[in-house]
Design a protein around this motif. Structure first.
Motif, mmCIF file in Angstrom:
data_model
loop_
_atom_site.group_PDB
_atom_site.id
_atom_site.type_symbol
_atom_site.label_atom_id
_atom_site.label_comp_id
_atom_site.label_asym_id
_atom_site.label_seq_id
_atom_site.Cartn_x
_atom_site.Cartn_y
_atom_site.Cartn_z
ATOM 1 N N ARG A 1 0.831 -1.199 0.000
ATOM 2 C CA ARG A 1 0.000 0.000 0.000
ATOM 3 C C ARG A 1 0.870 1.254 0.000
ATOM 4 O O ARG A 1 2.035 1.227 0.395
ATOM 5 C CB ARG A 1 -0.935 0.019 1.207
ATOM 6 C CG ARG A 1 -0.227 0.163 2.548
ATOM 7 C CD ARG A 1 -1.199 0.051 3.705
ATOM 8 N NE ARG A 1 -0.542 0.168 4.989
ATOM 9 C CZ ARG A 1 -1.142 -0.065 6.148
ATOM 10 N NH1 ARG A 1 -2.410 -0.430 6.169
ATOM 11 N NH2 ARG A 1 -0.483 0.056 7.292
ATOM 12 N N THR B 1 -5.347 6.221 0.466
ATOM 13 C CA THR B 1 -4.526 5.017 0.455
ATOM 14 C C THR B 1 -4.799 4.233 -0.819
ATOM 15 O O THR B 1 -5.960 4.042 -1.199
ATOM 16 C CB THR B 1 -4.809 4.135 1.682
ATOM 17 O OG1 THR B 1 -4.695 4.927 2.871
ATOM 18 C CG2 THR B 1 -3.828 2.989 1.764
ATOM 19 N N THR C 1 0.307 5.427 1.085
ATOM 20 C CA THR C 1 -0.595 6.339 1.778
ATOM 21 C C THR C 1 -0.160 7.776 1.512
ATOM 22 O O THR C 1 1.024 8.096 1.586
ATOM 23 C CB THR C 1 -0.585 6.070 3.296
ATOM 24 O OG1 THR C 1 -0.864 4.693 3.524
ATOM 25 C CG2 THR C 1 -1.650 6.902 4.000
ATOM 26 N N ASP D 1 -8.175 0.505 6.299
ATOM 27 C CA ASP D 1 -6.797 0.642 6.762
ATOM 28 C C ASP D 1 -6.500 -0.189 8.001
ATOM 29 O O ASP D 1 -5.450 -0.029 8.619
ATOM 30 C CB ASP D 1 -6.479 2.113 7.039
ATOM 31 C CG ASP D 1 -7.453 2.754 8.024
ATOM 32 O OD1 ASP D 1 -8.301 2.027 8.573
ATOM 33 O OD2 ASP D 1 -7.378 3.978 8.229
#
Length: 766
Positions: free
Chosen positions: A287, A332, A289, A365
């Motif tokens: 991921r 994200t 962010t 998240d």
């Protein structure tokens, strides 16, 4: 960039400054270490071979060298300090080799250790390179006294004095003075001051950031000039920070920031003005962010699908907007959908905390998706749960009902689907009304309970509700409400009007009496619930759970419940169904692969802020959810007090025949007479349970339009005229146009031509 004209900043601590003095240059240190290791190797060979020879001069020289080293160390012990440490460091290899040499001379004959020991000492010395390291330490120590001797305060004064000298010497600053001059951070070459003009004069406009930068020979970006609140044009605040310009230049060259500026925040980007404040890329977690800050002159707007398109993300569901405030948000991007796998709920998840919330599931998240069951300031809350069949709405409701039992909250449930929607709740909550008549009677019983609490509160002078003092929180869940009040519901209009009247009453009084109400259905239109504005306002204080529904319903509830900064997009039926997989499959003549179903995934809206989440996993066995049943039965079922119970059951008993009569097409006269009084617990206040007035609910605007269009094709102006638009008592012309558009989006009307409307199913032959 140069800052040569500025005097060097004074260090805050002498100890910190020593770290800046290098011992030896890297190249010099490498050359010295190589030479030193060659000497140790030669010394090791000499020590291994020498004792076996008869060269007396060699023996004397080696032993004398060892004795000399001991003598130097003895003298160093008198002074101590860093000099002794350095002498010991240098002497260890020499003492080790000479000592081994002496031992070999003394020992008779020859033994294996006489060769191994010198080699080991030489190898250890070569690895440590003590002479080179001692030289580096010595070089650093040589610079230390000058720094220690320099008074810190004097250095700071010299720095600021130098700044003042540069200012005074510059022609452009003529007539001004630097006051309040100080160094905000002693470790940073920056200073702040106030530019003061002569009395009665303003600071010259020629003294701009460019001119100030020239005075101190710094980049223009390092200078900040601002007005001082409460002061006139004769004063300006000045900050000169050369390091900031260098830091900003480094940020400007960051490839991620360049990419963001090109694709998102720059002119022509997906979201102009949405600047990248910070980011982190976590490759192992799959991921990235991004923290986004809106520019000062623009509002925060984050169009989710446009952002996904601009950033090259094929599946927009992999781009999550986790939080949004007035000017900032967190975005994200995931490699794989983070909500595919969730665990089952625990009792800890579903037990209400002191702030009135439970963990209903997980956000994208990994944080808990917290839902309030109660507000310590407001009391009872209003919730909306909306989801198509298979969206996980019933499972979400069942988790909430389980949480209420675990948290000591009295649950009253009405299921208009005859109990099929929430079968696990039957017998495990305080009251469960299954069916249309029972739905209305349960709501009437809740209104009677509110009457009782209101009378007691009034008699005691209570203006609000206190949890557990003396009553428990009561939450009423009305499931499948669309089967009761929707335009196409099977219930007669009089029954709808009765239910809507009670809902309106609930919105006005339940909250401050410690009673929350929850509406759930496959589609919920606020206008159908009566006082739409009141429900909209109350639901913003509670929760909206928006599962998979059609696009029109998504847009409508999103506009009702959010401020619009974050785009709420429809939830696909399967994970991965929101991207270009179907297009690629169609192009290749294949079937599109489908991921797991998205049951339980929803937009959870609290306080007008949406977040994508998924309800805890619920495993079905034998058509029920045993884990949730086990959790419910692990706690004692909360119930009403005897007096409250009497009020509720009296209201239910009175309303049930009335509801059945209305559903049979009657006017309610077949039920019991209204305005009966029921005595509560011995000596308690008499509870007056009125029968709500039954009045047919007038058809809403969309229903009126459908009635008008039954005659055939009509133009906008003809429809407005037929409805009496812009006449006393009639709708607004704009409202008619909006209702027509809504009907078209819902597929209930068609457009046979420009400005023409017709009912669904109309053909030219008609």
């Amino acid at each position: 960039m140069t800052t040569a004209a500025l005097p060097p900043a004074a260090p805050a601590e002498p100890a910190a400054s020593t770290a800046t003095h290098a011992g030896l240059a890297p190249a010099t240190a490498r050359r010295l270490a190589t030479a030193e290791r060659v000497l140790y190797g030669a010394g090791g060979v000499l020590t291994a071979v020498g004792p076996q020879t008869d060269v007396a001069g060699l023996h004397v020289a080696v032993l004398a060298a060892g004795a000399g080293a001991i003598g130097v160390l003895w003298r160093r012990t008198r002074t101590g300090g860093a000099g002794l440490l350095l002498a010991c460091t240098r002497a260890l290899p020499l003492l080790g080799l000479s000592g081994t040499y002496a031992a070999a001379l003394i020992a008779p004959g020859y033994s294996w250790w006489e060769t191994v020991a010198p080699v080991a000492v030489a190898a250890a010395a070569g690895l440590a390179a003590p002479m080179t390291r001692a030289a580096g330490i010595s070089r650093a120590i040589e610079n230390l006294p000058a720094v220690v001797e320099a008074p810190v305060q004097q250095d700071a004064g010299d720095y600021l004095s130098g700044v003042r000298v540069l200012w005074t010497a510059a022609a452009v600053t003529n007539g001004t003075d630097l006051t309040a001059l100080h160094q905000p951070d002693p470790n940073r070459p920056a200073f702040a001051a106030v530019i003061l003009a002569a009395p009665g004069e303003a600071v010259s406009s020629r003294l701009d950031t460019r001119a100030v930068a020239a005075v101190f020979d710094v980049p223009e970006a390092a200078v900040t000039l601002t007005s001082i609140p409460g002061s006139g044009p004769g004063r300006l605040a000045l900050l000169v920070d050369p390091a900031r310009a260098e830091e900003q230049a480094a940020l400007d060259q960051d490839p991620v920031r360049l990419w963001w500026g090109q694709k998102v925040s720059g002119p022509g980007g997906a979201a102009p003005g949405m600047n990248l404040a910070a980011y982190r890329i976590e490759a192992e977690e799959g991921r990235a962010t991004f923290r986004v800050e809106a520019a000062e002159d623009v509002e925060l707007v984050l169009p989710r699908r446009k952002l996904a398109r601009a950033l090259g993300i094929e599946d927009p569901d992999l781009l999550m907007i986790g939080a949004a405030g007035l000017s900032g948000a967190v975005i994200t991007i995931y490699r794989d959908h983070p909500l595919i796998h969730v665990r089952e709920a625990t009792a800890e998840d579903l037990t209400m905390r002191e702030d009135g919330t439970i963990a209903l599931g997980l956000r994208h998240d990994g944080r808990p998706a917290r839902m309030p069951l109660y507000d310590t300031d407001l009391g009872g809350l209003t919730d909306l749960f909306v989801g198509a069949p298979g969206s996980g709405k019933s499972v979400a409701l069942l988790h909430v009902i389980t949480a209420e039992r675990l948290s000591g909250i009295v649950s009253i449930v009405a299921d208009a689907q005859g109990g099929m929607s929430l079968p696990e709740a039957k017998g495990r909550v305080y009251a469960f009304g299954a069916g249309l008549a029972e739905f209305g009677a349960t709501l009437a019983g809740a209104c009677a309970l509110a009457d009782y609490r209101e009378q007691i509160s009034t008699a005691n002078g209570w203006g609000s509700f206190a949890l557990g003092d003396p009553w428990a929180l009561v939450n009423i869940s009305l499931d499948e409400i669309n089967r009761v009040i929707a335009n196409d519901a099977e219930a007669p209009d009089d029954f709808k009007a009765w239910v809507v009247a009670m809902i309106t009453r609930a919105q006005l009084t339940f909250r401050k009496l410690g009673m929350g109400i929850r509406y759930a259905g496959q589609s919920v239109h606020l206008e159908d619930l009566g006082d739409a504005e009141k429900i909209r306002a109350n639901a913003k204080q509670g929760s909206v759970w928006l599962g998979r529904v059609n696009s029109t319903m998504t847009k409508r509830l999103a506009s009702d419940m959010t401020s619009g900064e974050v785009e709420i997009t429809p939830i696909p039926r399967h994970f991965g169904g929101g991207g270009d997989a179907e297009v690629e499959a169609a192009w290749n003549g294949e079937e599109a692969p489908t991921g797991p179903v998205t049951a339980g995934v929803a937009w959870h809206i609290c306080g007008g802020i949406p977040a994508l989440m998924r309800v805890w996993l619920a495993v079905k066995e034998n058509r029920t959810y045993p884990n949730l049943i086990r959790l419910m039965e692990s706690a004692v079922m909360p119930v009403l007090t005897p007096a409250e119970d009497a009020a509720f059951r009296a209201g239910y008993a009175e309303a049930l025949p009335l509801a059945m009569d209305l559903l049979a097409g009657g006017d309610g006269s077949g039920g019991a007479d209204g305005h009966q009084e029921h005595d509560g617990e011995a000596g308690a206040v008499a509870v007056r349970i009125p029968r709500p007035a039954v009045k047919a609910k007038p058809a809403n605007l969309e229903a009126q339009i459908l009635t008008v269009l039954a005659a055939g094709v009509m133009r906008n102006r003809d429809i407005r005229a037929a409805l009496g638009a812009d006449t006393p008592g009639g709708p607004k012309a704009g409202s008619v146009d909006n209702a027509l558009s809504a009907l078209f989006d819902a597929g209930k009307v068609i457009k046979p031509g420009h400005g023409k409307w017709a009912p669904l199913g109309w053909t030219p032959e008609d």
